[in-house]
Structures are given as structure tokens and as C-alpha cells.
Design a protein around this motif. Structure first.
Motif, PDB file in Angstrom:
ATOM      1  N   HIS A 154     -30.170   2.440 -25.540  1.00  0.00           N
ATOM      2  CA  HIS A 154     -31.179   2.204 -24.487  1.00  0.00           C
ATOM      3  C   HIS A 154     -30.771   0.990 -23.634  1.00  0.00           C
ATOM      4  O   HIS A 154     -30.811   1.044 -22.400  1.00  0.00           O
ATOM      5  N   GLU A 155     -30.360  -0.088 -24.280  1.00  0.00           N
ATOM      6  CA  GLU A 155     -29.941  -1.288 -23.529  1.00  0.00           C
ATOM      7  C   GLU A 155     -28.720  -0.978 -22.670  1.00  0.00           C
ATOM      8  O   GLU A 155     -28.600  -1.482 -21.553  1.00  0.00           O
TER       9      GLU A 155
ATOM     10  N   HIS B 224     -29.753   0.341 -19.320  1.00  0.00           N
ATOM     11  CA  HIS B 224     -30.089  -0.656 -18.286  1.00  0.00           C
ATOM     12  C   HIS B 224     -28.830  -1.179 -17.597  1.00  0.00           C
ATOM     13  O   HIS B 224     -28.869  -1.603 -16.458  1.00  0.00           O
TER      14      HIS B 224
ATOM     15  N   HIS C 152     -34.623  -8.553 -19.924  1.00  0.00           N
ATOM     16  CA  HIS C 152     -35.417  -7.336 -19.929  1.00  0.00           C
ATOM     17  C   HIS C 152     -35.778  -7.021 -21.388  1.00  0.00           C
ATOM     18  O   HIS C 152     -34.932  -6.583 -22.140  1.00  0.00           O
TER      19      HIS C 152
ATOM     20  N   CYS D 103     -37.495  -4.895 -24.303  1.00  0.00           N
ATOM     21  CA  CYS D 103     -37.771  -3.460 -24.376  1.00  0.00           C
ATOM     22  C   CYS D 103     -38.451  -3.048 -25.676  1.00  0.00           C
ATOM     23  O   CYS D 103     -38.116  -3.560 -26.742  1.00  0.00           O
TER      24      CYS D 103
ATOM     25  N   GLU E 281     -38.143   2.035 -18.373  1.00  0.00           N
ATOM     26  CA  GLU E 281     -37.939   2.133 -19.817  1.00  0.00           C
ATOM     27  C   GLU E 281     -37.703   3.586 -20.235  1.00  0.00           C
ATOM     28  O   GLU E 281     -36.869   3.885 -21.075  1.00  0.00           O
TER      29      GLU E 281
HETATM   30 ZN   LIG Z   1     -35.538  -1.259 -21.815  1.00  0.00          ZN
END
Ligand SMILES: [Zn+2]
Length: 276
Positions: free
Chosen positions: A95-96, A99, A117, A119, A130
Motif C-alpha cells: 500500500h505504501e 503512494h 502520510h 495510513c 487510501e
Molecule cells: Zn495510505
């Protein structure tokens, strides 16, 4: 890359064009670094000069990406994700990376518009950026060609989602969402928190598109509804009828049979629904 407004929050999950862009982006990266093997987010980070660390940050976030002097660093919170090798830590790491790889989001980090950021991952957030990063993660960790091979000649049941989730070390939520795009059987996925629907998505050939009570209220005569309204927890697959879940059902189709399998989280319910 054109991605729609990152401020949007809604129950429509993601737009079809965003889904397409994100899957092409993630699959291109997965195939570039790991054409034959399992995807390792740490290797992708290292190859892109992104440093990372695992630490104890209590409940403040699952993961975080920070940009300082044009250098990126990913933090993974093992207080919430148990340890570095859980499926949730792996998903959060992916997920990171989302970004970083989504141009609009990386540019915002570089420009200092959002220098760090924090999350909460795995489709639990209603923030559109997100959700985009979550979707990127599911595409990165669940490559289309491998999933299609795994699904060949398999009859759909919850067991298939469960097996794929274990094999690729990705949550049931992320696996079910991915299945709506690349699976071999039409399903709908509804995610509810605190008695309200947060979002839902479905395969393009799923027969119904709208829910009985609209986009927020869980219908009563469903497995998710039984939990919210009657405190009944059904952990096995249950039969429901088309008119229990869906709107715009022809009168002659109200008793059309579907299955619903619910996965109960601490605050959430994931309903997977399919005909059969
Ligand atoms: Zn995030």
C-alpha cells in the motif's frame, strides 16, 4: 497518469478507469521485478531507493510514507500488524508503495503538500487516495496471470477465495475485490462497518448492481443483516434470495438463489455474494 480527485469519499469503491490504470501500473511493476516468483515489496522499495523500517508506533497508523529532501522512507507499525512477516504487514508495505508509484500522490509528497502520510490499510479507510493505494496493493500482490491459472476449472465457493488469500498472503477482503476483476465467476463484495455499508463492488457480469436499501443501510434478511439486527453470527455460507440483497429484481426472480459468506472482523463485515 490521470487519477480522479484524491479528496473524494464515497460508497462507489473506485471508478472503472482508476481500477484499470492502477492494475496496469501494479502488474507492470510486479512483472518487471518478479516475473516468475512471489512479489516481495521490500525488494521493490530497495530497487527504487526507498528506505524502510519496522517499528512500534502503538495505534497511530498501520504504515506511513514520508518524503524528506526527495528521499522516501516507509514505516511499518508492527504494534498493529504483529510482526514484519504477517500478511497485513506485507499488504501495508505494498500500500505504501502505491503512494510512491501513483504519480499524483508521489508528486504531492515531493512537493511537500502532504510530507508524510499515515495510513490505515486493507480497504478500511473511506479516503479515496487510501482506497487507490489499497487497490494498487491488491493488484501488486495478486498477479492476474497466476490467479487465472489457480482458478482454472475451479467451481466458485468461499473456499477458493480463502485458498488464494493464504497462497498469496493477502487478506480475504483484498482477494475478494481482486476476484471481482480477474476471477472466473461473478461475485459481489459488500463491506460494512458499524451497521452501515462502507463500499461495495462487483464483477462486471454480476446480475445485479444496486442494493435493496441503497448504498448505506444493510438489508435485514441477509447474513450481514442478521448479525447487525439480530446478533446472529453465521460463519458458514448461507443461502439468500435475490430480493433479500438487491434492488430492481423482476417479480419472477425474487426467489433467485444466491449464497452469502460473511467474514467478521473486529468492527467490519465482509459479505461475499454469488449466485448458485
Ligand atoms: Zn495510505
Amino acid at each position: 497518469m490521470m487519477i480522479e480527485s484524491s479528496q473524494k469519499t464515497n460508497n462507489n469503491f473506485l471508478t472503472n478507469s482508476d481500477k484499470l490504470i492502477l492494475s496496469e501500473l501494479a502488474e507492470g511493476i510486479a512483472n518487471y521485478y518478479f516475473y516468475n516468483g512471489a512479489v516481495n515489496p521490500e525488494v521493490i522499495a530497495s530497487e527504487n531507493n526507498i528506505s524502510y523500517s519496522y517499528g512500534n508506533y502503538k495505534d497511530s497508523f498501520d504504515g506511513m510514507i514520508e518524503c524528506f529532501n526527495k528521499d522516501f522512507h516507509i514505516y511499518i507499525n508492527i504494534d498493529r500488524l504483529e510482526h514484519a512477516y504477517t500478511e497485513r504487514a506485507r499488504f501495508t508495505f505494498a500500500h505504501e508503495l502505491g503512494h510512491f508509484f501513483i504519480d499524483e500522490q508521489r508528486n504531492a509528497l515531493l512537493l511537500g503538500l502532504s510530507p508524510s502520510h499515515s495510513c490505515f490499510t486493507d480497504f478500511s479507510s473511506k479516503n479515496y487516495a487510501e482506497r487507490q493505494a489499497d487497490y494498487f496493493a491488491s493488484c501488486l500482490l495478486l498477479p492476474q496471470n497466476k490467479i487465472e491459472t489457480d482458478c482454472l476449472k475451479r467451481k466458485f465457493s468461499f473456499q477458493l477465495i480463502s485458498e488464494l488469500s493464504k497462497k498469496y498472503q493477502v487478506s480475504l477482503t483484498a482477494t475478494a475485490i481482486r476476484f471481482t476483476i480477474i476471477g472466473n465467476y461473478p461475485i459481489m463484495v459488500v463491506y460494512s462497518v458499524g451497521g452501515k455499508i462502507s463500499w461495495y463492488c462487483y464483477s462486471k457480469d454480476f446480475p445485479y448492481w444496486s442494493l435493496r436499501h441503497g448504498k448505506i443501510k444493510i438489508p435485514e434478511n441477509t447474513v450481514a443483516g442478521d448479525y447487525f439486527y439480530n446478533q446472529v453470527t453465521s460463519k458458514s455460507t448461507q443461502e439468500v434470495f435475490a430480493s433479500d440483497w438487491f434492488d430492481n429484481v423482476f417479480e419472477s426472480h425474487t426467489r433467485r438463489k444466491f449464497n452469502e459468506h460473511c467474514v467478521f472482523g473486529t468492527k467490519s463485515i465482509l459479505s461475499i455474494i454469488w449466485e448458485g
